[in-house]
Scaffold this active site. Structure first.
Site, PDB file in Angstrom:
ATOM      1  N   ARG A  22       0.807  -1.221   0.000  1.00 56.55           N
ATOM      2  CA  ARG A  22       0.000   0.000   0.000  1.00 56.55           C
ATOM      3  C   ARG A  22       0.840   1.270   0.000  1.00 56.55           C
ATOM      4  NH1 ARG A  22      -2.785  -0.368   5.305  1.00 56.55           N
ATOM      5  NH2 ARG A  22      -0.760  -1.239   5.802  1.00 56.55           N
ATOM      6  N   GLU A  66      11.042  26.154   7.833  1.00 58.76           N
ATOM      7  CA  GLU A  66      11.211  25.025   6.923  1.00 58.76           C
ATOM      8  C   GLU A  66      10.974  25.507   5.501  1.00 58.76           C
ATOM      9  OE1 GLU A  66      10.124  20.338   6.372  1.00 58.76           O
ATOM     10  OE2 GLU A  66       8.940  21.498   7.778  1.00 58.76           O
ATOM     11  N   HIS A  91      25.919  27.972   0.072  1.00 59.98           N
ATOM     12  CA  HIS A  91      25.436  29.132   0.811  1.00 59.98           C
ATOM     13  C   HIS A  91      25.663  28.989   2.312  1.00 59.98           C
ATOM     14  CE1 HIS A  91      22.331  29.174  -2.668  1.00 59.98           C
ATOM     15  NE2 HIS A  91      23.426  29.808  -3.014  1.00 59.98           N
ATOM     16  N   LYS A 121      21.047  23.195   9.277  1.00 60.10           N
ATOM     17  CA  LYS A 121      19.997  22.723   8.367  1.00 60.10           C
ATOM     18  C   LYS A 121      19.876  21.205   8.442  1.00 60.10           C
ATOM     19  CE  LYS A 121      20.895  26.457   5.097  1.00 60.10           C
ATOM     20  NZ  LYS A 121      21.412  26.814   3.766  1.00 60.10           N
ATOM     21  N   TYR A 130      14.147  21.528   3.765  1.00 63.35           N
ATOM     22  CA  TYR A 130      15.113  21.675   4.840  1.00 63.35           C
ATOM     23  C   TYR A 130      14.566  22.535   5.961  1.00 63.35           C
ATOM     24  CZ  TYR A 130      16.439  25.776   1.972  1.00 63.35           C
ATOM     25  OH  TYR A 130      16.438  26.918   1.215  1.00 63.35           O
ATOM     26  N   ASP A 164      25.314  32.395  -7.371  1.00 64.20           N
ATOM     27  CA  ASP A 164      26.236  31.275  -7.170  1.00 64.20           C
ATOM     28  C   ASP A 164      27.459  31.375  -8.077  1.00 64.20           C
ATOM     29  OD1 ASP A 164      24.534  30.388  -5.228  1.00 64.20           O
ATOM     30  OD2 ASP A 164      23.559  28.900  -6.489  1.00 64.20           O
TER      31      ASP A 164
END
Length: 180
Positions: free
Chosen positions: A23, A47, A61, A70, A130, A167
């Site tokens: 299931r 979150e 980061h 985190k 996270y 970035d």
């Protein structure tokens, strides 16, 4: 929940006990008291949930104010998740840990405060969640460049990664703001 040690002792890989049958499945992904006793005495206040396509690299980061620990996991797809120690006083300063996190293996990675964090998407899409120990503070956010040869991360790349402008402008380890 099983704790799997990584080559950096402060970074922990967590593997839940999964109960499944034809299931579907059930698993506990977080229990505050257990986490505080067995992993880190932290409280999570935020979150986040992101979705990315294959080849996207997000990171690396970190925040120097409102520093964030985190607890990260993938709920759909797979990523190569990386944490880099940015604490100058640490014996593992400049070292990295990388783990494949996926909806299939259901593993989570604890990335403590003082680490740069990022991930690379391995599947067509991936959804990443996270929990954070402090709130996002864009004025104190920094990026360590993803391909710094001093750090030497093996990202498991399949072609050139897709990166944000932020970035692409990341600093090398020698140039980056660090923790004491």
């Amino acid at each position: 929940m099983k704790i799997i040690e990584t080559k950096i002792p402060d970074v922990k890989l967590l593997e839940p006990q999964v109960f499944g049958d034809e299931r579907g499945f059930f698993m506990e992904t977080f229990r505050d008291e257990w986490f505080k006793q067995n992993v880190a005495n932290r409280t999570f206040v935020q979150e986040n949930h992101s979705k990315s396509v294959k080849g996207v690299l997000r990171g690396l980061h970190y925040q120097t104010e409102n520093t964030q620990g985190k607890l990260v996991r993938v709920v759909q797809g797979a990523v190569f998740d990386v944490a880099v120690d940015m604490r100058e006083s640490s014996p593992t300063f400049g070292q990295w840990v990388g783990e494949i996190l996926s909806a299939e293996n259901k593993r989570q990675l604890w990335v403590p405060e003082g680490f740069a964090h990022g991930f690379y998407v391995l599947t067509d899409t991936a959804e990443f969640t996270y929990k954070c120990t402090d709130y996002y503070n864009p004025t104190a956010e920094h990026s360590l460049i993803w391909n710094d040869p001093t750090v030497g991360i093996d990202w498991h790349l399949d072609g050139e990664p897709s990166l944000s402008a932020k970035d692409l402008a990341g600093k090398t380890l020698s140039q980056a703001v660090k923790f004491k």
